[in-house]
Design an enzyme around this catalytic site. Structure first.
Site, short mmCIF file in Angstrom:
data_model
loop_
_atom_site.label_atom_id
_atom_site.label_comp_id
_atom_site.label_asym_id
_atom_site.label_seq_id
_atom_site.Cartn_x
_atom_site.Cartn_y
_atom_site.Cartn_z
N LYS A 94 0.65 -1.31 -0.10
CA LYS A 94 -0.06 0.07 -0.08
C LYS A 94 1.00 1.26 -0.05
CE LYS A 94 -3.86 1.99 2.45
NZ LYS A 94 -4.95 1.91 3.57
N SER A 108 -9.81 -0.97 6.58
CA SER A 108 -9.45 -0.73 5.41
C SER A 108 -8.90 -1.71 4.50
CB SER A 108 -8.37 0.56 5.35
OG SER A 108 -9.44 1.77 5.07
N SER A 167 -10.12 1.45 2.50
CA SER A 167 -9.10 2.44 1.55
C SER A 167 -8.12 1.61 0.92
CB SER A 167 -8.51 3.64 2.45
OG SER A 167 -7.52 2.72 3.42
N1 GLN Z 1 -13.60 3.94 5.76
C1 GLN Z 1 -13.07 4.18 6.97
C2 GLN Z 1 -12.70 5.72 6.83
O1 GLN Z 1 -12.79 6.38 5.94
C3 GLN Z 1 -11.75 3.14 7.54
C4 GLN Z 1 -10.49 3.77 6.86
C5 GLN Z 1 -9.27 3.09 7.22
O2 GLN Z 1 -9.40 2.05 7.74
N2 GLN Z 1 -8.05 3.33 6.83
O3 GLN Z 1 -12.26 6.32 8.06
#
Ligand code: GLN
Length: 464
Positions: A72, A171, A147
């Protein structure tokens, strides 16, 4: 392809490491799923050549030998661009490797490149990425989730065999679910965060996407454990016992109406539980108090931490900066206006609001109280149960593009994910049926990741 079949192909001479890695890069170009922001092609092919030489002298193949790993883009890689999918870091080349990358480079794995994601991991679709969204290889019409969109998608598209992601509030598990692959978010600190770009530091953890639980374990074992440069990193105890599912105590979270779990997910989940029950497993249904407001609790704490973590991307310490400005304030305003996307700006503003002197008692402290309440409940439950089951997400993926103009979409499916990030316990998401959307989330007790992985492997065999 999983590690086992890959190693078989290497050892029976069906393909060389070089030819496989070369074909992988051709595939990435042809697929055009926008899974990667930056490729590591030259280095990867170089390493493949070395591995083929190694293979000549020994036919013994094990571990991560010749396994392509995607990373990532919020994890630092020395001399390889790391953007966190933000315009602010468009040209950022790290001077050092994240701890897990340093460890990965000591194995025979091959780094394919840096995967697409929501900007600074804020989002659930990759639609906040400065580099445009990732396409879901499982179903091109649907969002890949996020994400860590590119990480999960790279596994689904067979552009990598393993991928590192990051999981602050789901995410790794959410895109795993939407792309129909496995996603693991270990105990907080089990994979050191040193050299990963923080979003919300008390929730952030490095996680892993793969085709199956066994492959997750390979990468996890090669990179986990305490390191001197991250005082939140931890060692885990090994777990060598065989698992007999019928001897386990399993808790299942009651899917109350107010959680708004979609009917399809509910049905699939019940079918999976039924399959597990048939093995004489002791299953009990449980409730988690205040789960209906966990999204709000997560949002308040996360935004407050985001606002503080992102402060260093100011154009002075890190990030691009404008050349023309009138004053210090103007410098900051212009940098943030030009180099951050909408979602990041929104969370900075919200974080400042929640942490402001006037509001501190009202939101942040209340959220922290609830965080402790969740933690106490989870601690009590794990005195009695070995694992806790829930669906990974409460709904099937939205159509691609639909989340772009809907700020709430980042938060709309994750209540069961948040529960693990707020309480720092490990969890793994596995598709309930291969080739069908909808995944099972298995939560384990804090620091009992090795046991969780063993149990997950058994369950994987039963439900799929
Ligand atoms: N979808 C969640 C957010 O936008 C989780 C994001 C994540 O785990 N980085 O905060």
């Amino acid at each position: 392809m999983d590690i086992k079949s890959l190693h078989e192909k290497y050892s029976n001479g069906e393909m060389s490491v070089y030819s496989y890695i070369e074909s992988l890069f051709n595939k990435i170009e042809k697929d055009n799923y926008n899974t990667f922001i930056t490729l590591n092609k030259e280095n990867a092919l170089e390493k493949a050549k070395e591995l083929d030489e190694k293979l000549k002298s020994s036919k013994e193949i094990s571990g991560l030998f010749g396994v392509p790993v995607a990373v990532k883009d919020n994890i630092l890689t020395k001399d390889l661009r790391t953007t966190a999918a933000s315009k602010s870091l468009e040209n950022f080349i790290p001077m050092y490797d994240a701890k897990i990358i340093e460890r990965l480079k000591n194995t025979d794995a091959i780094i394919v490149g840096k995967t697409n994601m929501d900007e600074f991991a804020m989002g659930g679709s990759s639609e906040t990425s400065y580099f445009g969204p990732t396409i879901n290889p499982f179903d091109n019409a649907l969002t890949p989730g996020g994400s860590s969109s590119g990480s999960a998608a790279s596994i689904a598209a067979e552009e990598a065999v393993l991928a590192f992601g990051s999981d602050t509030g789901g995410s790794v598990r959410n895109p795993a679910d939407f792309c129909n692959v496995v996603g693991f978010a270990p105990t907080y600190g089990a994979l050191p965060r040193m050299g990963s770009i923080s979003m919300s530091n008390s929730f952030d953890r490095i996680g892993i996407n793969a085709n199956n639980v066994n492959d997750v374990r390979e990468l996890f074992n090669a990179t986990r454990g305490k390191c001197d440069t991250d005082f939140t990193s931890i060692d885990l105890e090994d777990f060598d016992e065989d698992i007999d599912l019928s001897k386990l105590n399993v808790a299942v979270i009651n899917l109350k109406d107010e959680y708004k779990v979609s009917p399809q997910i509910k049905e699939l989940f019940e079918e999976s539980i039924q399959k597990i029950k048939e093995l004489n497993v002791n299953i009990e249904y449980i409730d988690i108090d205040h789960l209906d407001v966990i999204g709000e609790v997560y949002t308040v704490i996360m935004c407050v931490e985001v606002e503080s973590n992102i402060a260093k991307i100011d154009g002075l310490r890190y990030g691009q900066s404008v050349v023309e400005y009138d004053s210090t304030d103007d410098f900051y305003i212009k940098n943030r206006t030009q180099f951050f996307g909408e979602e990041v700006k929104r969370r900075i503003v919200l974080g400042n609001f929640f942490a402001s002197k006037d509001n501190e008692q009202k939101y942040y402290k209340q959220a922290m109280k609830l965080r402790w309440a969740y933690k106490n409940q989870i601690d009590e439950l794990f005195k009695k149960y070995d694992i806790i089951l829930s669906p990974t997400t409460i709904a099937l993926p939205r159509k691609a593009g639909e989340s772009k103009n809907d700020a709430s979409s980042s938060f709309d499916v994750g209540i069961f994910n948040y529960l693990t990030n707020l309480t720092n316990v490990p969890s793994i998401s596995i598709p309930m049926e291969k080739g069908k959307l909808g995944s099972l989330q298995i939560m384990g007790n804090r620091e009992e990741d090795m046991k969780l992985l063993k149990i997950a492997e058994e369950i994987e065999g039963v439900i799929r």
